[in-house]
Design a protein around this motif. Structure first.
Motif, PDB file in Angstrom:
ATOM      1  N   ALA A   1      13.032 -24.544 -15.727  1.00 31.05           N
ATOM      2  CA  ALA A   1      12.017 -24.696 -16.777  1.00 31.05           C
ATOM      3  C   ALA A   1      11.735 -26.166 -17.045  1.00 31.05           C
ATOM      4  O   ALA A   1      12.628 -27.015 -16.969  1.00 31.05           O
ATOM      5  CB  ALA A   1      12.471 -24.010 -18.057  1.00 31.05           C
ATOM      6  N   ALA A   2      10.480 -26.435 -17.398  1.00 32.31           N
ATOM      7  CA  ALA A   2      10.078 -27.803 -17.734  1.00 32.31           C
ATOM      8  C   ALA A   2       9.894 -27.898 -19.242  1.00 32.31           C
ATOM      9  O   ALA A   2       8.896 -27.461 -19.787  1.00 32.31           O
ATOM     10  CB  ALA A   2       8.778 -28.163 -17.014  1.00 32.31           C
TER      11      ALA A   2
ATOM     12  N   SER B   1       9.293 -13.506  -9.090  1.00 29.83           N
ATOM     13  CA  SER B   1       9.942 -12.844  -7.958  1.00 29.83           C
ATOM     14  C   SER B   1      11.417 -13.218  -7.884  1.00 29.83           C
ATOM     15  O   SER B   1      12.259 -12.397  -7.518  1.00 29.83           O
ATOM     16  CB  SER B   1       9.225 -13.212  -6.649  1.00 29.83           C
ATOM     17  OG  SER B   1       9.317 -14.606  -6.414  1.00 29.83           O
ATOM     18  N   THR B   2      11.744 -14.464  -8.266  1.00 26.79           N
ATOM     19  CA  THR B   2      13.145 -14.886  -8.294  1.00 26.79           C
ATOM     20  C   THR B   2      13.941 -14.061  -9.287  1.00 26.79           C
ATOM     21  O   THR B   2      15.050 -13.604  -9.001  1.00 26.79           O
ATOM     22  CB  THR B   2      13.246 -16.379  -8.662  1.00 26.79           C
ATOM     23  OG1 THR B   2      12.553 -17.147  -7.673  1.00 26.79           O
ATOM     24  CG2 THR B   2      14.693 -16.819  -8.731  1.00 26.79           C
ATOM     25  N   LEU B   3      13.378 -13.842 -10.468  1.00 29.92           N
ATOM     26  CA  LEU B   3      14.056 -13.062 -11.491  1.00 29.92           C
ATOM     27  C   LEU B   3      14.209 -11.605 -11.065  1.00 29.92           C
ATOM     28  O   LEU B   3      15.234 -10.975 -11.334  1.00 29.92           O
ATOM     29  CB  LEU B   3      13.276 -13.146 -12.803  1.00 29.92           C
ATOM     30  CG  LEU B   3      13.941 -12.567 -14.047  1.00 29.92           C
ATOM     31  CD1 LEU B   3      15.253 -13.271 -14.326  1.00 29.92           C
ATOM     32  CD2 LEU B   3      13.020 -12.696 -15.248  1.00 29.92           C
TER      33      LEU B   3
ATOM     34  N   ASN C   1      20.612 -18.282 -14.240  1.00 28.48           N
ATOM     35  CA  ASN C   1      20.812 -19.700 -14.529  1.00 28.48           C
ATOM     36  C   ASN C   1      19.784 -20.561 -13.788  1.00 28.48           C
ATOM     37  O   ASN C   1      19.211 -21.498 -14.352  1.00 28.48           O
ATOM     38  CB  ASN C   1      22.229 -20.102 -14.133  1.00 28.48           C
ATOM     39  CG  ASN C   1      22.536 -21.537 -14.530  1.00 28.48           C
ATOM     40  OD1 ASN C   1      22.604 -21.854 -15.713  1.00 28.48           O
ATOM     41  ND2 ASN C   1      22.707 -22.391 -13.548  1.00 28.48           N
ATOM     42  N   ARG C   2      19.544 -20.236 -12.505  1.00 28.09           N
ATOM     43  CA  ARG C   2      18.570 -20.993 -11.723  1.00 28.09           C
ATOM     44  C   ARG C   2      17.155 -20.829 -12.302  1.00 28.09           C
ATOM     45  O   ARG C   2      16.387 -21.788 -12.367  1.00 28.09           O
ATOM     46  CB  ARG C   2      18.615 -20.523 -10.261  1.00 28.09           C
ATOM     47  CG  ARG C   2      17.721 -21.342  -9.323  1.00 28.09           C
ATOM     48  CD  ARG C   2      18.030 -21.068  -7.875  1.00 28.09           C
ATOM     49  NE  ARG C   2      17.781 -19.680  -7.498  1.00 28.09           N
ATOM     50  CZ  ARG C   2      18.729 -18.778  -7.247  1.00 28.09           C
ATOM     51  NH1 ARG C   2      20.010 -19.120  -7.337  1.00 28.09           N
ATOM     52  NH2 ARG C   2      18.423 -17.545  -6.907  1.00 28.09           N
TER      53      ARG C   2
ATOM     54  N   LEU D   1      13.099 -21.863 -23.545  1.00 25.14           N
ATOM     55  CA  LEU D   1      13.266 -20.777 -24.505  1.00 25.14           C
ATOM     56  C   LEU D   1      12.542 -19.524 -24.024  1.00 25.14           C
ATOM     57  O   LEU D   1      13.075 -18.417 -24.078  1.00 25.14           O
ATOM     58  CB  LEU D   1      12.734 -21.207 -25.874  1.00 25.14           C
ATOM     59  CG  LEU D   1      12.658 -20.111 -26.943  1.00 25.14           C
ATOM     60  CD1 LEU D   1      14.049 -19.607 -27.286  1.00 25.14           C
ATOM     61  CD2 LEU D   1      11.962 -20.636 -28.188  1.00 25.14           C
ATOM     62  N   ARG D   2      11.320 -19.698 -23.517  1.00 26.83           N
ATOM     63  CA  ARG D   2      10.548 -18.554 -23.042  1.00 26.83           C
ATOM     64  C   ARG D   2      11.273 -17.865 -21.884  1.00 26.83           C
ATOM     65  O   ARG D   2      11.340 -16.638 -21.811  1.00 26.83           O
ATOM     66  CB  ARG D   2       9.164 -19.000 -22.586  1.00 26.83           C
ATOM     67  CG  ARG D   2       8.234 -17.853 -22.205  1.00 26.83           C
ATOM     68  CD  ARG D   2       6.973 -18.350 -21.543  1.00 26.83           C
ATOM     69  NE  ARG D   2       7.236 -18.980 -20.246  1.00 26.83           N
ATOM     70  CZ  ARG D   2       7.491 -18.283 -19.135  1.00 26.83           C
ATOM     71  NH1 ARG D   2       7.521 -16.970 -19.161  1.00 26.83           N
ATOM     72  NH2 ARG D   2       7.705 -18.914 -18.006  1.00 26.83           N
ATOM     73  N   ARG D   3      11.856 -18.659 -21.011  1.00 32.84           N
ATOM     74  CA  ARG D   3      12.548 -18.083 -19.858  1.00 32.84           C
ATOM     75  C   ARG D   3      13.844 -17.387 -20.271  1.00 32.84           C
ATOM     76  O   ARG D   3      14.223 -16.364 -19.690  1.00 32.84           O
ATOM     77  CB  ARG D   3      12.830 -19.165 -18.814  1.00 32.84           C
ATOM     78  CG  ARG D   3      11.561 -19.705 -18.176  1.00 32.84           C
ATOM     79  CD  ARG D   3      11.854 -20.508 -16.933  1.00 32.84           C
ATOM     80  NE  ARG D   3      10.611 -20.983 -16.328  1.00 32.84           N
ATOM     81  CZ  ARG D   3      10.486 -21.271 -15.047  1.00 32.84           C
ATOM     82  NH1 ARG D   3      11.515 -21.128 -14.239  1.00 32.84           N
ATOM     83  NH2 ARG D   3       9.339 -21.701 -14.564  1.00 32.84           N
ATOM     84  N   GLU D   4      14.529 -17.939 -21.261  1.00 35.15           N
ATOM     85  CA  GLU D   4      15.735 -17.267 -21.745  1.00 35.15           C
ATOM     86  C   GLU D   4      15.387 -15.902 -22.334  1.00 35.15           C
ATOM     87  O   GLU D   4      16.105 -14.919 -22.138  1.00 35.15           O
ATOM     88  CB  GLU D   4      16.440 -18.140 -22.782  1.00 35.15           C
ATOM     89  CG  GLU D   4      17.128 -19.358 -22.176  1.00 35.15           C
ATOM     90  CD  GLU D   4      17.806 -20.222 -23.227  1.00 35.15           C
ATOM     91  OE1 GLU D   4      17.646 -19.913 -24.421  1.00 35.15           O
ATOM     92  OE2 GLU D   4      18.482 -21.199 -22.866  1.00 35.15           O
ATOM     93  N   ILE D   5      14.271 -15.846 -23.065  1.00 40.16           N
ATOM     94  CA  ILE D   5      13.824 -14.562 -23.619  1.00 40.16           C
ATOM     95  C   ILE D   5      13.429 -13.616 -22.483  1.00 40.16           C
ATOM     96  O   ILE D   5      13.713 -12.414 -22.530  1.00 40.16           O
ATOM     97  CB  ILE D   5      12.664 -14.779 -24.600  1.00 40.16           C
ATOM     98  CG1 ILE D   5      13.180 -15.505 -25.862  1.00 40.16           C
ATOM     99  CG2 ILE D   5      12.003 -13.468 -24.998  1.00 40.16           C
ATOM    100  CD1 ILE D   5      12.114 -15.847 -26.861  1.00 40.16           C
TER     101      ILE D   5
END
Length: 358
Positions: free
Chosen positions: A38-39, A14-16, A32-33, A45-49
């Protein structure tokens, strides 16, 4: 108290999603947030993708609403690379060379396989069904043909598991070959990510096919064992090694074919015919020991036939191939992988000279 992982995942999504209507600077801050929460390296990497995919979809919606014919990737040169640089705090320098890889290759391939899975599932309501139905139909049709041709046994091996092993070996080669031949495909926009190359995208697509074929083969052979048609493999290492070698051979051959087709696209039509010839002599319905001596030498030029016979030797107690050659298979593996990887390296350097990330 910490939130449950599932609730945390929904909160992140929901943030994205709130970044869609935000201004450029606010959107970068949201991205960026999202990435910074990410942990671990793999999750980052998954979140950047995820960010790249979300941004691409946002651009596509804008292009659609404005009736633009240009692809979103052409609207802003290296926009994806600049986006990741902004998130990582390295600045938006367009002429900045691609930074070195931060994540391990296996982590990248795992993330790309997961993204390929997600893409296929969302592209069609029957995504998972189509994943399984095509290889399953191949297995069923070819095993049925083997039963019609040979009856109950083929060279002292039960006909049904004999055919299942043959078709799984062939499908593994075919799937990895076509995955490499297709290139980055629908995930080409990820090539601008600092940790992702064209080679990584090809590997991620190939892994998907290997997993699907392996699952189908495991289920069908497990059913044969459960019903007493056959027993557990005599040599599991030989059987598994043959399947992994088949995947590597298909990927190396497809990698070479892909780079050759960049110079002459017409080769793709020839590849279809070559695949049919390889399938005919890959041991779907026979082993080389059944072929008359004057013809056996010709069919044994096909390395897939050798791997198919190694897989059957590893499974059946009643069969040990006298024609399959480890040396020949090893030479074919080394040759195709060496040529394919050399082509990938040269192509990457050629793209870098023209200012492209490869």
């Amino acid at each position: 108290m910490n939130r449950k992982p599932q609730e945390h995942a929904f909160a992140d999504a929901s943030t994205l999603s709130t970044a869609g209507e935000a201004e450029a600077s606010a959107r970068i801050a949201i991205y960026n947030r999202y990435v910074e929460d990410a942990a671990g390296t793999v999750e980052r990497l998954r979140r950047e993708i995820d960010v790249l995919v979300f941004e691409l979809e946002r651009r596509q919606k804008i292009a659609s609403s404005q009736a633009l014919k240009a692809r979103p990737s052409v609207i802003s040169s290296r926009a994806d690379a600049i986006l990741i640089q902004l998130i990582n705090g390295t600045g938006p320098a367009v002429d900045m060379p691609k930074p070195p890889r931060r994540a391990h290759a296996l982590a990248v391939w795992k993330a790309l396989w997961g993204l390929r899975f997600h893409t296929d599932m969302n592209s069609d309501r029957l995504g998972m069904f189509w994943w399984l139905v095509e290889p399953l139909l191949h297995v069923v049709l070819i095993t049925f043909a083997a039963l019609l041709l040979h009856g109950g046994e083929v060279f002292d091996m039960p006909a049904f598991p004999f055919a299942v092993i043959g078709v799984i070996v062939w499908l593994t080669f075919r799937t990895t070959f076509l995955a490499a031949l297709a290139g980055p495909g629908a995930l080409v926009h990820l090539v601008d990510h600092p940790d992702v190359s064209r080679f990584d995208v090809m590997v991620g697509s190939s892994v998907k096919g290997v997993i699907v074929n392996s699952c189908i083969g495991t289920v069908m052979l497990g059913g044969c064992v459960a019903t007493g048609v056959t027993r557990l493999p005599e040599n599991p290492l030989l059987f598994g090694g043959a399947l992994l070698s088949t995947a590597a051979l298909g990927f190396g051959s497809g990698l070479t074919a892909y780079h050759a087709s960049l110079y002459y696209p017409g080769l793709r039509k020839i590849y279809v015919m070559i695949l049919r010839i390889i399938a005919t002599f890959s041991g779907l319905f026979f082993v080389s020991e059944q072929v008359p001596g004057e013809y056996a030498g010709y069919v044994l030029w096909n390395p897939v036939l050798h791997l198919s016979q190694f897989a059957r030797s590893g499974w059946f107690y009643t069969y040990e191939s006298t024609d399959a050659s480890i040396g020949y298979v090893f030479a074919c593996l080394c040759g195709t992988l060496a040529v394919g990887l050399a082509c990938a390296v040269m192509n990457r350097r050629a793209r870098a000279r023209h200012g492209e990330y490869a």
